[in-house]
Design a protein around this motif. Structure first.
Motif, PDB file in Angstrom:
ATOM      1  N   LYS A  84      23.535  42.295  27.873  1.00  0.00           N
ATOM      2  CA  LYS A  84      24.411  43.411  28.220  1.00  0.00           C
ATOM      3  C   LYS A  84      25.153  43.118  29.525  1.00  0.00           C
ATOM      4  N   HIS A  85      24.486  42.452  30.452  1.00  0.00           N
ATOM      5  CA  HIS A  85      25.144  42.092  31.710  1.00  0.00           C
ATOM      6  C   HIS A  85      26.287  41.110  31.466  1.00  0.00           C
ATOM      7  N   THR A  86      26.040  40.073  30.657  1.00  0.00           N
ATOM      8  CA  THR A  86      27.092  39.088  30.377  1.00  0.00           C
ATOM      9  C   THR A  86      28.237  39.721  29.602  1.00  0.00           C
ATOM     10  N   LEU A  87      27.926  40.720  28.804  1.00  0.00           N
ATOM     11  CA  LEU A  87      28.974  41.462  28.107  1.00  0.00           C
ATOM     12  C   LEU A  87      29.890  42.163  29.112  1.00  0.00           C
ATOM     13  N   VAL A  88      29.283  42.766  30.135  1.00  0.00           N
ATOM     14  CA  VAL A  88      30.065  43.438  31.183  1.00  0.00           C
ATOM     15  C   VAL A  88      30.942  42.436  31.922  1.00  0.00           C
ATOM     16  N   TYR A  89      30.368  41.268  32.313  1.00  0.00           N
ATOM     17  CA  TYR A  89      31.148  40.257  33.025  1.00  0.00           C
ATOM     18  C   TYR A  89      32.331  39.785  32.177  1.00  0.00           C
ATOM     19  N   THR A  90      32.067  39.567  30.889  1.00  0.00           N
ATOM     20  CA  THR A  90      33.110  39.106  29.974  1.00  0.00           C
ATOM     21  C   THR A  90      34.269  40.093  29.921  1.00  0.00           C
ATOM     22  N   ILE A  91      33.942  41.372  29.762  1.00  0.00           N
ATOM     23  CA  ILE A  91      34.969  42.408  29.642  1.00  0.00           C
ATOM     24  C   ILE A  91      35.763  42.551  30.942  1.00  0.00           C
ATOM     25  N   VAL A  92      35.069  42.540  32.069  1.00  0.00           N
ATOM     26  CA  VAL A  92      35.743  42.719  33.360  1.00  0.00           C
ATOM     27  C   VAL A  92      36.719  41.571  33.636  1.00  0.00           C
ATOM     28  N   LEU A  93      36.287  40.317  33.386  1.00  0.00           N
ATOM     29  CA  LEU A  93      37.170  39.172  33.611  1.00  0.00           C
ATOM     30  C   LEU A  93      38.372  39.217  32.665  1.00  0.00           C
ATOM     31  N   ALA A  94      38.134  39.565  31.416  1.00  0.00           N
ATOM     32  CA  ALA A  94      39.231  39.664  30.443  1.00  0.00           C
ATOM     33  C   ALA A  94      40.238  40.734  30.867  1.00  0.00           C
ATOM     34  N   MET A  95      39.728  41.855  31.395  1.00  0.00           N
ATOM     35  CA  MET A  95      40.625  42.914  31.885  1.00  0.00           C
ATOM     36  C   MET A  95      41.497  42.397  33.030  1.00  0.00           C
ATOM     37  N   PHE A  96      40.885  41.679  33.958  1.00  0.00           N
ATOM     38  CA  PHE A  96      41.626  41.141  35.100  1.00  0.00           C
ATOM     39  C   PHE A  96      42.744  40.212  34.632  1.00  0.00           C
ATOM     40  N   LEU A  97      42.430  39.293  33.720  1.00  0.00           N
ATOM     41  CA  LEU A  97      43.421  38.346  33.227  1.00  0.00           C
ATOM     42  C   LEU A  97      44.527  39.049  32.446  1.00  0.00           C
ATOM     43  N   ALA A  98      44.158  40.079  31.669  1.00  0.00           N
ATOM     44  CA  ALA A  98      45.149  40.823  30.883  1.00  0.00           C
ATOM     45  C   ALA A  98      46.158  41.535  31.781  1.00  0.00           C
ATOM     46  N   VAL A  99      45.718  41.941  32.956  1.00  0.00           N
ATOM     47  CA  VAL A  99      46.601  42.639  33.895  1.00  0.00           C
ATOM     48  C   VAL A  99      47.480  41.654  34.670  1.00  0.00           C
ATOM     49  N   VAL A 100      46.926  40.488  35.020  1.00  0.00           N
ATOM     50  CA  VAL A 100      47.598  39.562  35.939  1.00  0.00           C
ATOM     51  C   VAL A 100      48.586  38.628  35.238  1.00  0.00           C
ATOM     52  N   PHE A 101      48.233  38.094  34.055  1.00  0.00           N
ATOM     53  CA  PHE A 101      49.054  37.066  33.410  1.00  0.00           C
ATOM     54  C   PHE A 101      49.797  37.601  32.193  1.00  0.00           C
ATOM     55  N   ASP A 102      50.952  36.949  31.872  1.00  0.00           N
ATOM     56  CA  ASP A 102      51.664  37.307  30.651  1.00  0.00           C
ATOM     57  C   ASP A 102      51.131  36.473  29.490  1.00  0.00           C
ATOM     58  N   LEU A 103      51.635  36.772  28.279  1.00  0.00           N
ATOM     59  CA  LEU A 103      51.089  36.140  27.073  1.00  0.00           C
ATOM     60  C   LEU A 103      51.270  34.621  27.066  1.00  0.00           C
ATOM     61  N   THR A 104      52.450  34.159  27.460  1.00  0.00           N
ATOM     62  CA  THR A 104      52.719  32.723  27.402  1.00  0.00           C
ATOM     63  C   THR A 104      51.778  31.942  28.305  1.00  0.00           C
ATOM     64  N   ARG A 105      51.594  32.420  29.519  1.00  0.00           N
ATOM     65  CA  ARG A 105      50.741  31.706  30.466  1.00  0.00           C
ATOM     66  C   ARG A 105      49.270  31.803  30.104  1.00  0.00           C
ATOM     67  N   ILE A 106      48.851  32.953  29.605  1.00  0.00           N
ATOM     68  CA  ILE A 106      47.463  33.098  29.149  1.00  0.00           C
ATOM     69  C   ILE A 106      47.160  32.074  28.069  1.00  0.00           C
ATOM     70  N   ALA A 107      48.056  31.970  27.085  1.00  0.00           N
ATOM     71  CA  ALA A 107      47.850  31.043  25.971  1.00  0.00           C
ATOM     72  C   ALA A 107      47.808  29.596  26.450  1.00  0.00           C
ATOM     73  N   SER A 108      48.681  29.247  27.379  1.00  0.00           N
ATOM     74  CA  SER A 108      48.756  27.862  27.850  1.00  0.00           C
ATOM     75  C   SER A 108      47.481  27.439  28.583  1.00  0.00           C
ATOM     76  N   VAL A 109      46.996  28.283  29.484  1.00  0.00           N
ATOM     77  CA  VAL A 109      45.762  27.968  30.207  1.00  0.00           C
ATOM     78  C   VAL A 109      44.595  27.870  29.223  1.00  0.00           C
ATOM     79  N   GLY A 110      44.532  28.807  28.270  1.00  0.00           N
ATOM     80  CA  GLY A 110      43.456  28.786  27.274  1.00  0.00           C
ATOM     81  C   GLY A 110      43.464  27.505  26.461  1.00  0.00           C
ATOM     82  N   ALA A 111      44.652  27.040  26.075  1.00  0.00           N
ATOM     83  CA  ALA A 111      44.759  25.812  25.278  1.00  0.00           C
ATOM     84  C   ALA A 111      44.262  24.599  26.054  1.00  0.00           C
TER      85      ALA A 111
END
Length: 432
Positions: A326-353
Motif C-alpha cells: 500500500k505504501h509503494t502504491l502511494v509513492y507510485t501515484i504521487v510521483l505519477a501525479m507530479f510528472l503529469a502536472v510538470v511535463f507534456d505528452l511528448t516529453r513524457i513519452a520520450s523520457v519513458g522510451a
C-alpha cells in the motif's frame, strides 16, 4: 492490497492486465508522435515495433517460465546480476518508466476528455483531470486482485471492441482503401534515423506486456500461462494498432495528424462521423486510459513492494499504516501525479522510451551473459533483441539531441541519479 495469492489471476485476467496497459496511451497519444517522426508510412512503424517487441518478449517468456514471480522483472534481474547496484538500478529504471507511462496515460485521459467540450489541450484542466484519474486508480487498486482482474478484463474487452468498431467504420467511409497519409503543407521530412526513432515510441506502446511478468506467481499455471498471455497480448495489440493507424492515415493528411498529435484519433473521427464520431472516440479513450492506469499502477506497486522486501530500494513509512504494497502504491501515484502536472505528452513519452530501452537491454544482456543455459534461451535471439534495442535507442537519442536536447539531459539525469543513489544505499546497507 492484500497478500500475494497464488492462482488469483486467470489467463484471461492476465491478458486483460496486459492489454489494459498496452491499448491505452500507446495508440491514443503516441500515434501522432510516431507520424511526426516517420512520415506518411507511419502505420508500418507499428509492425516494426511489434517485431522488436516480439524479440524482446522472448527473454521475458523464458525467464517467466523458469522464475514466475510477483516481482517480475525485479526477480529476473536478481537472478541475472545478484542483489547489487546493477539489479536495483535496472529495476528502478523499469519502475520509473512505468510511472512515467502512468503520467502519460493520465494526461491522455485529460486531453481526450476535453475534446468533448472543445477545450484547448493546453488548458490547466488536462493535468487536473489526469490527477483525478490517478486518484481513482488508487481507490481501485486497494480493492484487491479479484476486483482488479474483473474490472480490467471487462474494460479491456470493451475498448478493443470499441476501437475495432471505430476502425471498421473509418475504413468503410474511405471504401476500405488503405492509403498512406497525404503530406500536406509544412510537414517535416522523415529520414532513416527519424523512422528508426519512431520505432522507439511504438515499442513504448507495446511495453505493457511486462505487466504480466510482474504478476507471474499469481497467475494460474504460471510456467505455461505467462508466456501464452504475453504472446496473445502482443498479437491482439498489434492488430488493433494497425487497424487504427490505417484509419487515421486514410482520413487525415499528415499535417493534420501532426497538428492534432495528442488527440489524433478524435480528429480522424471528425471527417468520417462528425461530432458523434468524436464523442464515441473520446468515450473509448476514456475507457482505455482508465483500464491502462489501473493495470499499470497494479503492476509497478507490486514490483516496488518486492524490491523493498528484498532490501534493494529504500523505503520510508512516513507514518502510513498498513502493508508495504500500500505504501509503494502511494509513492507510485504521487510521483505519477507530479510528472503529469510538470511535463507534456511528448516529453513524457520520450523520457519513458529512453529509460525503458536502457532497462530492456540490461535484461537481455543478463540473460545472454549469465542465464541463457539455465532458462534454455537461444543466444542468437537474445542478442538480436539486445542489438535491435541498441539501434532504436541510438537513433531516438540522436533525433532528440537535435530537436529537444533537454529530453536526453533529463533522461541521463534520471539514470545517473538512480545508479548513484542505489550504489550508496546498498553500500550503507552492507556496512550496517
Amino acid at each position: 492490497m492484500g497478500e500475494y495469492k497464488e492462482n488469483s489471476l486467470s489467463l484471461i485476467g492476465a491478458i486483460g492486465l496486459g492489454t489494459g496497459v498496452m491499448i491505452s496511451a500507446g495508440i491514443f497519444a503516441l500515434l501522432g508522435q510516431v507520424a511526426e517522426l516517420a512520415g506518411t508510412w507511419f502505420p508500418l512503424m507499428f509492425i516494426a515495433g511489434g517485431i522488436v517487441t516480439g524479440f524482446s518478449a522472448y527473454s521475458y517468456v523464458k525467464m517467466s517460465n523458469e522464475y514466475p514471480s510477483a516481482g517480475g522483472i525485479g526477480m529476473f534481474l536478481v537472478k541475472a546480476y545478484g542483489k547489487g547496484t546493477l539489479t536495483a538500478s535496472a529495476a528502478m529504471l523499469m519502475a520509473v518508466s512505468m510511472v512515467i507511462n502512468q503520467s502519460l496515460v493520465a494526461r491522455t485521459f485529460g486531453t481526450y476528455t476535453l475534446q468533448i467540450f472543445n477545450v484547448d489541450e493546453g488548458s490547466f484542466l488536462v493535468p487536473v483531470l489526469g490527477v483525478g484519474l490517478l486518484l481513482f486508480a488508487f481507490i481501485v487498486n486497494i480493492s484487491g486482485n479479484s476486483f482488479i482482474q474483473t474490472f480490467t478484463s471487462v474494460i479491456s474487452l470493451l475498448k478493443i471492441i470499441g476501437l475495432v468498431v471505430f476502425a471498421m467504420g473509418g475504413l468503410w467511409v474511405v471504401g476500405f482503401s488503405v492509403a498512406p497519409a497525404e503530406g500536406g503543407s509544412g510537414t517535416p521530412e522523415s529520414t532513416v534515423a527519424s523512422m528508426i526513432a519512431a520505432i522507439a515510441l511504438t515499442i513504448l506502446s507495446f511495453k505493457g506486456f511486462t505487466t504480466i511478468t510482474n504478476s507471474g506467481s499469481e497467475i494460474v499455471k504460471p510456467k505455461k500461462n505467462v508466456g501464452r498471455a504475453i504472446i496473445i497480448t502482443i498479437l491482439i495489440t498489434l492488430v488493433v494498432y494497425l487497424l487504427v493507424a490505417w484509419v487515421v492515415s486514410s482520413n487525415l493528411s499528415l499535417s493534420n495528424i501532426i497538428e492534432a498529435k495528442n488527440y489524433s484519433l478524435a480528429e480522424a473521427a471528425r471527417p468520417a462521423f462528425g461530432d458523434y464520431g468524436v464523442w464515441f472516440t473520446v468515450a473509448i479513450a476514456i475507457v482505455a486510459t482508465i483500464s491502462g492506469i489501473i493495470a499499470s499502477v497494479f503492476a509497478v506497486s507490486r514490483m516496488l513492494a518486492m524490491l523493498t522486501d528484498m532490501k534493494l530500494i529504500p523505503h520510508k513509512h512516513f507514518g502510513m499504516p498498513g502493508r508495504i504494497q500500500k505504501h509503494t502504491l502511494v509513492y507510485t501515484i504521487v510521483l505519477a501525479m507530479f510528472l503529469a502536472v510538470v511535463f507534456d505528452l511528448t516529453r513524457i513519452a520520450s523520457v519513458g522510451a529512453i529509460l525503458y530501452l536502457v532497462m530492456d537491454m540490461m535484461v537481455h544482456w543478463g540473460v545472454f551473459k549469465h542465464l541463457r543455459k539455465k532458462v534454455n534461451a537461444n543466444p542468437g535471439i537474445v542478442l538480436t533483441a539486445f542489438c535491435l534495442d541498441g539501434i532504436v535507442l541510438t537513433a531516438f537519442t540522436w533525433v532528440k539531441l537535435k530537436n529537444d536536447w533537454l529530453i536526453v539531459a533529463v533522461s541521463l539525469l534520471f539514470i545517473v541519479f538512480i545508479f548513484i543513489g542505489e550504489h550508496f544505499f546498498l553500500k550503507n546497507k552492507s556496512e550496517e
